[in-house]
Design an enzyme around this catalytic site. Structure first.
Site, short mmCIF file in Angstrom:
data_model
loop_
_atom_site.label_atom_id
_atom_site.label_comp_id
_atom_site.label_asym_id
_atom_site.label_seq_id
_atom_site.Cartn_x
_atom_site.Cartn_y
_atom_site.Cartn_z
N CYS A 42 39.70 21.97 37.00
CA CYS A 42 39.27 22.81 35.87
C CYS A 42 40.44 23.48 35.18
O CYS A 42 40.30 23.96 34.04
CB CYS A 42 38.26 23.85 36.35
SG CYS A 42 36.74 23.14 37.02
N TYR A 421 27.96 51.43 34.80
CA TYR A 421 28.00 51.94 33.43
C TYR A 421 29.16 52.91 33.25
O TYR A 421 29.36 53.83 34.02
CB TYR A 421 26.70 52.67 33.07
CG TYR A 421 26.87 53.62 31.89
CD1 TYR A 421 27.20 53.12 30.63
CD2 TYR A 421 26.78 55.01 32.06
CE1 TYR A 421 27.41 53.97 29.56
CE2 TYR A 421 26.98 55.87 30.99
CZ TYR A 421 27.29 55.35 29.74
OH TYR A 421 27.51 56.19 28.68
#
Length: 442
Positions: A42, A421
């Site tokens: 890859c 968050y």
């Protein structure tokens, strides 16, 4: 126990190492057709633009390390041509000397990967036409690139986009020729349009709905010929898909494309023969059927499971949900689960949700949009799939959604996830938790 492994890359050597760790008395022979072991396929496109300085940087362990440190009989240039499953014998030829060989086995693993497909078109064998699946293929491409100014990439999927980007970053002119009506056929059309615009913004000439007929040039490619025209070029990179390397494996249950059908233990339809990686099938958890989605991460996991079972430790491969991601210039393109076409094939009654959301808190600097598309089963509210295209944060959302798919979560369950968050990373409601406009039945 005599173990023969055909193939010395991701799946084969992941299996070999598990056998070494868990059954040190096993005699392991690995038969590799090429000369390079255990490398990161890859990463090959990034050799083109220099982000990976050299192909050697992609090699995790070389053949000598497997031989000297782990006691594996690792052969190179050994091409397997036949398997006798009754006599438990593998045979083939040494591609350098031409001499034949035979090995007996108690357990056999087929980990031969897949090869690039080249359409049967005119002059497909002239010089200047390349594929980028192996290190020798990439080295051949790199030797020729300094002499060219224009490159044509045939195929607009994962590999096609990656090589188009990296060739363009070398300062060369690039054209993509795509048979279908959009780039990235796995994407739903609205998101594919964003990818097309990114290609054009970066100076790539994209030709859609073009049927390849052949190549022009006496000894070296000079032009690509399609059903609608002739396009001059200095070099061609073929990125038209792959096909499992299983032609030598007769008598096994296979998919139509040749992929060996395996069960949860990575066993084929013939006793004591296993298969893993790009030559084998994967169980798709959402479709609830065998599928073929060849990826390096999957090959390593399947190889590990195969190795543990060969070593005598029963392990089950839990399957895939169809997760992938791609970088294309400033875009990150991710998907997991089903797309529209796959949902149609399964006759699933779905609801579609689309939204453009901020990747981080809207008041924080450098906020950027992200386009998300979700599919939800209409009655059960079961999550079926998600695609996302944006400049930042796609990987996080795709991985969260893939985990939700794996755990059979519903659309409403997403609202209860306890996700990280802070304004530099997300809004107070994460992108996949914001209730989007409901589009109804697809």
């Amino acid at each position: 126990m005599k173990v023969v492994i055909i193939g010395g890359d991701a799946a084969g050597m992941s299996a070999a190492m598990e056998i070494v760790r868990n059954n040190p008395d096993a005699q392991i022979v690995v038969l590799e057709q090429g000369e390079v072991y255990s490398y990161g396929q890859c990463g090959l496109p990034y050799v083109i633009n220099g982000k990976v300085p050299h192909t050697d940087d992609l090699i995790a362990r070389d053949v000598e390390e497997f031989r000297e440190k782990y006691g594996i009989d690792a052969r190179i240039f050994h091409k397997v041509t036949a398997i006798d499953t009754k006599l438990k014998k593998v045979s083939g030829i040494d591609v350098n000397s031409g001499e034949s060989f035979e090995f007996l086995y108690d357990k056999l693993l087929i980990a031969t990967g897949a090869a690039p497909t080249i359409p049967r078109v005119e002059n497909a064998d002239i010089q200047g036409i390349h594929t980028v699946k192996t290190i020798p293929q990439m080295e051949a491409l790199m030797r020729e690139l300094p002499q060219v100014k224009h490159v044509t990439v045939v195929g607009g999927g994962y590999i096609g986009l990656e090589v188009a980007e990296t060739v363009r970053e070398r300062g060369l002119a690039v054209r993509i020729i795509q048979r279908g009506k959009q780039l990235m056929t796995a994407l739903d059309p609205k998101l594919a349009q964003i990818v097309l615009e990114e290609a054009q913004r970066n100076g790539i000439d994209v030709l859609l709905n073009e049927s390849l007929l052949g190549f022009k040039g006496e000894t070296h490619v000079e032009a690509v010929r399609t059903a609608t025209g002739i396009y001059e070029t200095d070099l061609v990179i073929m990125a038209t898909g792959v096909r499992p390397n299983t032609q030598f494996a007769a008598g096994f249950a296979k998919l139509e494309n040749g992929a060996l059908i395996v069960n949860e233990q990575m066993e084929t339809s013939i006793e004591d023969v296993y298969a893993a990686g790009d030559c084998a099938t994967q169980y798709h958890r959402i479709k609830q059927q065998v599928d073929y989605l060849p990826l390096g991460s999957t090959a390593n996991k399947q190889g590990r499971i195969a190795g543990l079972n060969i070593a005598g430790f029963e392990q089950k491969y839990q399957g895939i949900v169809g997760t992938s991601i791609l970088k294309f210039f400033d875009l990150h393109i991710g998907m997991t689960g089903l797309n529209n076409a796959e949902a149609d094939q399964l006759h699933a009654l779905v609801e579609t949700y689309e939204m453009e959301v901020n990747d981080i808190a809207g008041y924080y600097p450098n906020v950027r949009p992200m386009n998300i598309r979700m599919l939800v089963e209409q009655q059960s509210r079961q999550l079926l799939g998600m695609q996302a295209v944006g400049k930042n944060g796609v990987d996080k959302r795709i991985d969260v959604f893939a985990t939700a798919l794996y755990n059979d979560m519903t659309f409403e369950d997403l609202l209860h996830l306890d996700l990280a968050y802070a304004p530099p990373f997300s809004g107070v409601w994460d992108a996949i938790m914001q209730m989007p406009k409901r589009y109804g039945k697809k």
